[in-house]
Design a protein around this motif. Structure first.
Motif, PDB file in Angstrom:
ATOM      1  N   MET A   1       0.716  -1.108   0.133  1.00 51.85           N
ATOM      2  CA  MET A   1      -0.148   0.089   0.134  1.00 51.85           C
ATOM      3  C   MET A   1       0.791   1.190   0.151  1.00 51.85           C
ATOM      4  O   MET A   1       0.686   2.141  -0.634  1.00 51.85           O
ATOM      5  CB  MET A   1      -0.839  -0.060   1.215  1.00 51.85           C
ATOM      6  CG  MET A   1      -2.240  -0.676   1.123  1.00 51.85           C
ATOM      7  SD  MET A   1      -3.037  -0.421  -0.412  1.00 51.85           S
ATOM      8  CE  MET A   1      -4.157   0.991   0.341  1.00 51.85           C
ATOM      9  N   LEU A   2       1.879   1.342   0.889  1.00 52.23           N
ATOM     10  CA  LEU A   2       2.714   2.238   0.873  1.00 52.23           C
ATOM     11  C   LEU A   2       3.278   2.800  -0.643  1.00 52.23           C
ATOM     12  O   LEU A   2       3.460   4.050  -0.931  1.00 52.23           O
ATOM     13  CB  LEU A   2       3.862   2.250   2.225  1.00 52.23           C
ATOM     14  CG  LEU A   2       4.829   3.275   2.232  1.00 52.23           C
ATOM     15  CD1 LEU A   2       3.886   4.560   2.666  1.00 52.23           C
ATOM     16  CD2 LEU A   2       5.730   3.128   3.011  1.00 52.23           C
ATOM     17  N   SER A   3       3.846   1.819  -1.037  1.00 47.64           N
ATOM     18  CA  SER A   3       4.408   2.010  -2.349  1.00 47.64           C
ATOM     19  C   SER A   3       3.226   2.637  -3.235  1.00 47.64           C
ATOM     20  O   SER A   3       3.716   3.451  -4.092  1.00 47.64           O
ATOM     21  CB  SER A   3       4.989   0.717  -2.929  1.00 47.64           C
ATOM     22  OG  SER A   3       6.019   0.172  -2.122  1.00 47.64           O
ATOM     23  N   ARG A   4       2.150   1.900  -3.505  1.00 46.33           N
ATOM     24  CA  ARG A   4       1.009   2.496  -4.320  1.00 46.33           C
ATOM     25  C   ARG A   4       0.679   3.957  -4.023  1.00 46.33           C
ATOM     26  O   ARG A   4       0.566   4.668  -4.882  1.00 46.33           O
ATOM     27  CB  ARG A   4      -0.013   1.547  -4.117  1.00 46.33           C
ATOM     28  CG  ARG A   4       0.176   0.272  -4.993  1.00 46.33           C
ATOM     29  CD  ARG A   4      -0.822  -0.678  -4.876  1.00 46.33           C
ATOM     30  NE  ARG A   4      -2.310  -0.310  -5.606  1.00 46.33           N
ATOM     31  CZ  ARG A   4      -2.118  -0.287  -7.030  1.00 46.33           C
ATOM     32  NH1 ARG A   4      -1.005  -0.739  -7.562  1.00 46.33           N
ATOM     33  NH2 ARG A   4      -3.288   0.054  -7.628  1.00 46.33           N
ATOM     34  N   LEU A   5       0.639   4.320  -2.711  1.00 46.72           N
ATOM     35  CA  LEU A   5       0.208   5.719  -2.201  1.00 46.72           C
ATOM     36  C   LEU A   5       1.342   6.642  -2.912  1.00 46.72           C
ATOM     37  O   LEU A   5       1.028   7.574  -3.234  1.00 46.72           O
ATOM     38  CB  LEU A   5       0.177   5.401  -0.824  1.00 46.72           C
ATOM     39  CG  LEU A   5      -1.149   4.945  -0.205  1.00 46.72           C
ATOM     40  CD1 LEU A   5      -1.265   5.163   1.368  1.00 46.72           C
ATOM     41  CD2 LEU A   5      -2.317   5.772  -0.707  1.00 46.72           C
ATOM     42  N   ILE A   6       2.693   6.232  -2.535  1.00 47.36           N
ATOM     43  CA  ILE A   6       3.950   7.167  -2.824  1.00 47.36           C
ATOM     44  C   ILE A   6       3.666   7.318  -4.368  1.00 47.36           C
ATOM     45  O   ILE A   6       3.714   8.714  -4.877  1.00 47.36           O
ATOM     46  CB  ILE A   6       5.073   6.521  -2.465  1.00 47.36           C
ATOM     47  CG1 ILE A   6       5.217   6.924  -0.891  1.00 47.36           C
ATOM     48  CG2 ILE A   6       6.375   7.497  -2.923  1.00 47.36           C
ATOM     49  CD1 ILE A   6       6.338   5.988  -0.302  1.00 47.36           C
ATOM     50  N   SER A   7       3.685   6.328  -5.209  1.00 48.01           N
ATOM     51  CA  SER A   7       3.500   6.386  -6.790  1.00 48.01           C
ATOM     52  C   SER A   7       2.321   7.231  -7.133  1.00 48.01           C
ATOM     53  O   SER A   7       2.406   7.830  -8.188  1.00 48.01           O
ATOM     54  CB  SER A   7       3.437   4.898  -7.379  1.00 48.01           C
ATOM     55  OG  SER A   7       4.447   4.166  -6.759  1.00 48.01           O
ATOM     56  N   GLY A   8       1.040   7.064  -6.129  1.00 47.83           N
ATOM     57  CA  GLY A   8       0.092   7.881  -6.606  1.00 47.83           C
ATOM     58  C   GLY A   8       0.242   9.284  -6.638  1.00 47.83           C
ATOM     59  O   GLY A   8      -0.418  10.038  -7.427  1.00 47.83           O
ATOM     60  N   VAL A   9       1.216   9.830  -5.897  1.00 47.87           N
ATOM     61  CA  VAL A   9       1.660  11.258  -5.865  1.00 47.87           C
ATOM     62  C   VAL A   9       2.141  11.652  -7.254  1.00 47.87           C
ATOM     63  O   VAL A   9       1.593  12.607  -7.847  1.00 47.87           O
ATOM     64  CB  VAL A   9       2.612  11.791  -4.797  1.00 47.87           C
ATOM     65  CG1 VAL A   9       2.809  13.383  -4.815  1.00 47.87           C
ATOM     66  CG2 VAL A   9       2.090  10.999  -3.531  1.00 47.87           C
ATOM     67  N   ARG A  10       2.878  10.745  -7.615  1.00 51.73           N
ATOM     68  CA  ARG A  10       3.434  11.089  -9.132  1.00 51.73           C
ATOM     69  C   ARG A  10       2.445  11.140 -10.108  1.00 51.73           C
ATOM     70  O   ARG A  10       2.371  11.960 -10.940  1.00 51.73           O
ATOM     71  CB  ARG A  10       4.463  10.043  -9.339  1.00 51.73           C
ATOM     72  CG  ARG A  10       5.325  10.426 -10.626  1.00 51.73           C
ATOM     73  CD  ARG A  10       6.409   9.076 -10.839  1.00 51.73           C
ATOM     74  NE  ARG A  10       7.124   9.045 -11.956  1.00 51.73           N
ATOM     75  CZ  ARG A  10       8.275   9.673 -11.975  1.00 51.73           C
ATOM     76  NH1 ARG A  10       8.998   9.879 -10.606  1.00 51.73           N
ATOM     77  NH2 ARG A  10       9.258   9.683 -12.764  1.00 51.73           N
ATOM     78  N   VAL A  11       1.584  10.139 -10.083  1.00 53.11           N
ATOM     79  CA  VAL A  11       0.768   9.858 -11.194  1.00 53.11           C
ATOM     80  C   VAL A  11      -0.372  10.783 -11.226  1.00 53.11           C
ATOM     81  O   VAL A  11      -0.647  11.786 -12.202  1.00 53.11           O
ATOM     82  CB  VAL A  11      -0.205   8.664 -11.017  1.00 53.11           C
ATOM     83  CG1 VAL A  11      -1.501   8.466 -11.789  1.00 53.11           C
ATOM     84  CG2 VAL A  11       0.757   7.353 -11.080  1.00 53.11           C
ATOM     85  N   SER A  12      -0.930  11.473 -10.093  1.00 49.57           N
ATOM     86  CA  SER A  12      -1.850  12.811  -9.858  1.00 49.57           C
ATOM     87  C   SER A  12      -1.190  13.982 -10.400  1.00 49.57           C
ATOM     88  O   SER A  12      -1.551  14.731 -11.150  1.00 49.57           O
ATOM     89  CB  SER A  12      -2.296  12.726  -8.322  1.00 49.57           C
ATOM     90  OG  SER A  12      -3.356  12.159  -8.180  1.00 49.57           O
TER      91      SER A  12
END
Lengths: 304, 313
Positions: free
Chosen positions: A69-80
């Motif tokens: 989850m943590l990795s997905r949340l961090i990558s989510g910043v980049r995507v957004s």
């Protein structure tokens, strides 16, 4: 109560307004460095650890496919932030060009362009974007295109207002008398004014755009799985709402934090001088428009 | 006055025609035309080119765009919006079943947003600059930044899953409407509370407020009896804008709470590329937006004589 630390924080924020930039800068840094700071690959599935709670190996647990989850949340910043930046830059570019062109040439062309701008603005941006997605079909680049087409009109209207008010400044008159061409006047003297105001407005608009991207992805019309995007992660987690609310709450909090930081920045701008000038442009637009029309009648044409 | 109102109404009708023409032409430009979609639904993927041609001829899809728009719009005025490509039902029927649901949602949400924004805004103005004011400002900022699907999810987690007080799906009894309406009201309520707070602050620095204090009124009574009526125009204008934006909220909220309203209909039409339903729904939205704004304009004309004079001159 008056002297609480809570109040001190607020007073500090009032004293150094640029403090509000900190959270936005932190998120931008996370977005830039996300490939190096994620503990796991955000899209790699590991069926041996599905739906695990927080542990030393997975700080925020794993989702139903065993992804960290943590990795997905961090990558989510980049995507957004990446999608938001593309839309913002494209919309600014189109808006500034069309708006300043309309303001500069005036006449019938301006009337046609400003009517188009007003019609686009008569619909809420997200409804317009949804209609465009309905036509061109869902997907990442459809979303980018649809949001750009819905967002440019705001910047166009603003650019036009700035151009019209600048055109009547004495220094433009002086430049013209000295023999400067239209392109020179526009790029050297007018465009900097347009950009400085529109960019400030756009940075305050970034929060709304992040929300719009998340909403489209939540509706299944934006960023597609397996790319980690918060709105899409949230809708994915909705099926596990009862047993594993963590899957919904974590991306929701991440999304809210980013939007709060951008809106905080926007609110700060609203208290500063620059947007007050913007509001002035908006109020005086009609007056300046009338003045411009009188000039057209008196001089035949504004310029050309 | 009546002349002014008449002019606004004519402008509003003009805007409806032009805006719907814009959305009509965008949808008409869609790749993969409507005739092919209908033929596919009738005869399966192997629909012949003749069938497609025949359907296009029947629907008049080969005519020039302005003619098609004219025919579609005059049909729409007479209440014939065509049949949904997805369900096959007439869109009028879909609308008459779905509009009441969205109307309850928007009405309930509007009332909550109204009460919430006035309450928070006034409380903030009364506790001017103190901790409560700061807390309310922070609350409004967070309320205006939280996506409504996350609000909905949180409400479901707390009130349905944990406490079991409210049903997770809307559309039934009175209590089932509470969570959808609160969700949709949080964003406009937060934005409007800032409008109330900021405008009250500005009004309270005017001479008439000082006069009020000099006469010995308390801060709260000057706020309520003298300042509050003065913010009516900016408040109503923003309320109108926020009320129309609640349509976007309704799309999300109806999806989360499984309500069969207009918002859900629109999103289904987009997913299934049901162009006929999309056009009809967009027309409905445009009419809604234009009429809300018209209503706000006219109310403002009535309550503020300054606007009447300005628009006359």
């Amino acid at each position: 109560m008056d002297k609480s630390t809570f109040n001190k924080t607020f007073n500090a924020a009032a004293k150094w307004p640029w403090l509000v930039l900190t959270p936005v800068l932190v998120f931008i840094a996370i977005a830039i460095f996300s490939p190096w700071i994620t503990p796991y690959d955000p899209v790699v599935q590991d069926y041996s650890v599905t739906l695990e709670g927080p542990s030393a190996a997975h700080w925020l647990g794993t989702d139903y496919l065993g992804r960290d989850m943590l990795s997905r949340l961090i990558s989510g910043v980049r995507v957004s932030l990446f999608a938001m930046s593309i839309v913002l830059i494209a919309a600014l570019f189109i808006g500034v060009i069309i708006g300043s062109f309309a303001g500069y040439v005036g006449g019938k062309i301006e009337l046609v362009l400003i009517s188009i701008i007003d019609i686009v603005l008569s619909l809420p941006s997200l409804i317009f974007a949804l209609a465009i997605i309905g036509v061109i079909g869902p997907g990442y680049w459809s979303m980018i295109m649809a949001l750009t087409m819905a967002w440019w009109a705001n910047y166009a209207r603003m650019s036009r207002a700035v151009v019209i008010s600048e055109l009547h400044q004495p220094y433009i008159e002086a430049a013209r008398v000295m023999g400067s061409g239209h392109l020179h006047i526009f790029f050297r003297h007018i465009l900097p004014h347009v950009l400085s105001l529109v960019i400030v407005y756009a940075s305050a608009d970034a929060g709304a755009l992040v929300l719009a991207i998340a909403t489209l992805s939540f509706l299944g019309l934006g960023v597609e799985p397996p790319t980690p995007e918060w709105g899409q992660m949230l809708v994915d987690g909705m099926s596990y709402l009862e047993e594993y609310p963590r899957l919904v709450i974590l991306p929701g909090i991440a999304l809210t934090l980013v939007v709060v930081s951008f809106n905080l920045l926007g609110e700060q701008f609203a208290l500063q001088k620059v947007p007050r000038a913007l509001r002035g442009y908006k109020l005086k637009r009609k007056k300046r428009q009338r003045q411009l029309e009188e000039d057209i009648i008196l001089d035949g044409k504004v310029d050309q | 006055m009546s002349k002014l109102i008449l002019r606004r109404i004519i402008l509003a009708i003009g805007l409806i025609i032009v805006a719907s023409a814009l959305t009509f032409s965008i949808i008409a430009a869609a790749p993969g035309n409507v005739a092919a979609l209908i033929a596919e639904r009738k005869a399966g993927p192997s629909a012949s080119a003749e069938l497609v041609q025949q359907i296009a001829e029947e629907l008049g899809l080969n005519d020039p765009l302005p003619m098609r728009y004219g025919r579609w719009f005059s049909d729409a005025i007479r209440g014939d919006l065509g049949d949904s490509l997805r369900t096959g039902k007439s869109i009028d029927q879909e609308f008459s079943e779905r509009i009441p649901i969205t109307a309850i949602l928007l009405g309930g949400g509007g009332i909550i947003a109204f009460v919430m924004s006035l309450g928070i805004g006034l409380l903030g103005a009364v506790s001017n600059g103190r901790t409560v004011d700061h807390l309310l400002r922070a609350f409004a900022l967070i309320g205006a930044s939280t996506p409504n699907f996350f609000v909905a999810a949180l409400l479901v987690i707390v009130f349905s899953v944990s406490l079991g007080w409210l049903p997770a799906f809307g559309g039934g009894s009175f209590v089932s409407w509470i969570m959808p309406c609160v969700t949709i009201a949080l964003f406009p309520g937060s934005v409007l509370s800032r409008v109330v707070r900021v405008n009250l602050q500005e009004i309270m620095s005017r001479p008439f407020a000082t006069t009020g204090f000099a006469k010995g009124y308390s801060r709260s009574s000057v706020l309520i009896y003298e300042a509050l009526p003065n913010i009516a125009v900016p408040y109503l204008t923003t309320f109108g804008a926020q009320f129309t934006l609640m349509i976007i909220g309704s799309i999300v909220v109806e999806t989360v709470f499984a309500l069969n309203g207009i918002g859900a209909f629109f999103i289904e039409a987009i997913r299934f590329r049901d162009f006929i339903s999309m056009q009809a729904t967009l027309l409905l939205f445009i009419v809604f937006f234009v009429f809300v704004n018209l209503f706000v304009d006219i109310v403002c004309l009535f309550i503020d004589p300054r606007i009447r004079r300005e628009t006359h001159g």
